[in-house]
Design a protein around this motif. Structure first.
Motif, short mmCIF file in Angstrom:
data_model
loop_
_atom_site.label_atom_id
_atom_site.label_comp_id
_atom_site.label_asym_id
_atom_site.label_seq_id
_atom_site.Cartn_x
_atom_site.Cartn_y
_atom_site.Cartn_z
N SER A 155 -5.21 4.41 5.73
CA SER A 155 -5.86 4.83 4.47
C SER A 155 -5.35 6.16 3.93
N THR A 156 -4.77 7.00 4.81
CA THR A 156 -4.27 8.31 4.37
C THR A 156 -2.82 8.25 3.88
N LEU A 157 -2.18 7.11 4.02
CA LEU A 157 -0.75 7.00 3.71
C LEU A 157 -0.56 6.65 2.24
N ALA A 158 -0.89 7.59 1.38
CA ALA A 158 -0.94 7.35 -0.06
C ALA A 158 0.41 7.08 -0.68
N ASN A 159 1.51 7.43 0.00
CA ASN A 159 2.86 7.23 -0.55
C ASN A 159 3.51 5.93 -0.08
N LEU A 160 2.79 5.15 0.69
CA LEU A 160 3.38 3.94 1.26
C LEU A 160 3.73 2.91 0.18
N ARG A 161 4.99 2.48 0.19
CA ARG A 161 5.47 1.46 -0.75
C ARG A 161 5.73 0.13 -0.06
N VAL A 162 6.17 0.18 1.20
CA VAL A 162 6.50 -1.03 1.96
C VAL A 162 5.72 -1.03 3.26
N LEU A 163 4.98 -2.12 3.52
CA LEU A 163 4.25 -2.27 4.77
C LEU A 163 4.55 -3.64 5.36
N ASP A 164 5.12 -3.63 6.56
CA ASP A 164 5.46 -4.89 7.25
C ASP A 164 4.71 -4.94 8.57
N VAL A 165 3.68 -5.76 8.62
CA VAL A 165 2.94 -6.00 9.87
C VAL A 165 2.96 -7.48 10.20
N SER A 166 4.04 -8.15 9.85
CA SER A 166 4.17 -9.58 10.12
C SER A 166 4.31 -9.84 11.62
N SER A 167 4.03 -11.06 12.02
CA SER A 167 4.19 -11.49 13.42
C SER A 167 3.41 -10.60 14.38
N ASN A 168 2.12 -10.46 14.08
CA ASN A 168 1.19 -9.76 14.97
C ASN A 168 -0.01 -10.66 15.22
N LYS A 169 -1.18 -10.07 15.48
CA LYS A 169 -2.39 -10.86 15.77
C LYS A 169 -3.52 -10.48 14.82
N ILE A 170 -3.15 -10.12 13.62
CA ILE A 170 -4.10 -9.61 12.63
C ILE A 170 -4.95 -10.74 12.05
N THR A 171 -6.27 -10.52 11.99
CA THR A 171 -7.17 -11.54 11.46
C THR A 171 -7.73 -11.18 10.08
N GLU A 172 -7.69 -9.89 9.73
CA GLU A 172 -8.21 -9.44 8.44
C GLU A 172 -7.31 -8.36 7.85
N ILE A 173 -7.28 -8.29 6.50
CA ILE A 173 -6.52 -7.24 5.81
C ILE A 173 -7.44 -6.05 5.60
N ASN A 174 -7.14 -4.95 6.27
CA ASN A 174 -8.02 -3.79 6.22
C ASN A 174 -7.25 -2.50 5.95
N ASP A 175 -7.98 -1.48 5.48
CA ASP A 175 -7.55 -0.09 5.45
C ASP A 175 -6.39 0.19 4.49
N ILE A 176 -6.16 -0.69 3.52
CA ILE A 176 -5.09 -0.43 2.55
C ILE A 176 -5.61 -0.44 1.11
N GLU A 177 -6.92 -0.43 0.93
CA GLU A 177 -7.48 -0.55 -0.42
C GLU A 177 -7.16 0.64 -1.31
N ASN A 178 -6.80 1.80 -0.71
CA ASN A 178 -6.49 2.99 -1.50
C ASN A 178 -5.00 3.24 -1.68
N LEU A 179 -4.15 2.36 -1.19
CA LEU A 179 -2.70 2.58 -1.22
C LEU A 179 -2.14 2.10 -2.56
N ALA A 180 -2.26 2.93 -3.57
CA ALA A 180 -1.92 2.54 -4.94
C ALA A 180 -0.43 2.29 -5.17
N LYS A 181 0.42 2.86 -4.32
CA LYS A 181 1.86 2.73 -4.53
C LYS A 181 2.48 1.53 -3.82
#
Length: 331
Positions: free
Chosen positions: A241-267
């Protein structure tokens, strides 16, 4: 694999006989440089993809040399040993020994102005010897070796790029002094936890194909623009949530069940979530609330939610400027 044959019209001499400063002898199948003229004016010498086992002593007299590439030859430790005594080329700024047969870090202590040092794709077991390398270094590449420990890097205060991917590292350590570091590439290691040792300046971080089970440890990396964490064992999206400058996020091929903590990443522009365990698209609009307008690429294939017949149409409705969903492109 043998190097490609040298084109028939390729003459292994510089283009300008008198004042040439760059000599490119890439893929000439040279076993030595006996047939090659080395003008004293040379500032760049590229010997990539040849069959050299030793260094021509005439290189030691090229006092104007700034860049030397010996990439993809058959040089071993003894073959590069003369470099440590060639004081006439001590102003060298770029040394590339990538893809040879080195088993240890060569002695480069005489190169007091070195900016780029590349010993990737060798058989190096330890970073021992790096402590002798100049603290002017800006780019260090030691990928695809057998290194087990991050050491002798503390004095690289000017380092901007550190590439240690495809080694045998288990712990992230000794990074605290690298205050100029912007890119850290540690994919294909054995790292279990993220520890950036207090660094906040990193813009690109890759920890793909490691042994991570948690994303914690990124909270203070507020300069991050690209984050690659695919092929790990991460179950929860957190610490983002603090990574306000993030443009690319790759969390593929993991065990994630829900999309969380990126609602404020406007970029955010690229979001890779494929090959996880996300069951539904019901909450995705809220999960990416700030980036709906900017997001141009999203991957969600091979999640349970991608089996819905309305999968593509739902995503296109949520993201008005989307250009790519999985492998499907949109105008």
């Amino acid at each position: 694999m043998d190097s490609p044959t040298r084109p028939d019209n390729r003459d292994p001499t510089p283009e300008n006989d008198v004042e040439s400063t760059i000599l490119d002898l890439t893929s000439c199948q040279l076993r030595d440089l006996d047939s090659v003229e080395l003008p004293p004016s040379l500032t760049e010498l590229d010997l990539t993809a040849n069959r050299l086992t030793a260094l021509d002593p005439r290189i030691s007299q090229l006092s104007n040399l700034k860049k030397l590439s010996l990439r993809q030859n058959v040089l071993n430790d003894d073959g590069v040993l003369p470099l440590s005594t060639w004081h006439s080329i001590s102003a060298l700024q770029e040394l590339v020994l990538r893809d040879n047969q080195l088993k240890k870090i060569p002695d480069v202590s005489i190169f007091k102005m070195l900016l780029v040092f590349d010993v990737s794709f060798n058989e190096i077991f330890s970073l021992n010897g790096l402590s002798k390398a100049s603290n002017t270094l800006k780019e260090l590449y030691v990928s695809k070796n057998e290194v087990t420990k991050m050491e002798e890097i503390e004095h690289f205060h000017e380092l901007e790029i550190l590439e240690l991917g495809s080694n045998k590292l288990r712990v992230m350590e000794n990074l605290q002094n690298l205050m100029s570091l912007e890119e850290l590439w540690l994919g294909r290691n054995r790292i279990r936890a993220i520890n950036l040792c207090g660094l906040r300046c990193i813009k690109k971080l890759s920890l793909q194909s490691n042994r991570l089970t948690s994303m914690t440890g990124l909270e203070e990396c507020v300069a991050l623009e690209e984050l690659y964490l695919s092929h790990n064992g991460i179950a929860k999206m957190e610490g983002l949530s603090t990574l306000a400058n993030l443009r690319v996020l790759d969390v593929s091929s993991n065990k994630i069940t829900e999309i969380n903590d990126i609602e404020n990443l406007a970029k955010l522009e690229d979001l890779w979530l494929n090959d996880n365990q996300i069951a539904s698209l019901d909450n995705i609009a809220e999960a990416v609330a700030s980036s709906k307008e900017n997001l141009t690429t999203i991957y969600l294939e091979r999640n349970p939610c991608a089996s819905s017949s309305a999968y593509i149409s739902t995503l296109r409705q949520i993201f008005p400027n989307i250009q790519q969903i999985d492998s499907e492109m949109f105008a």
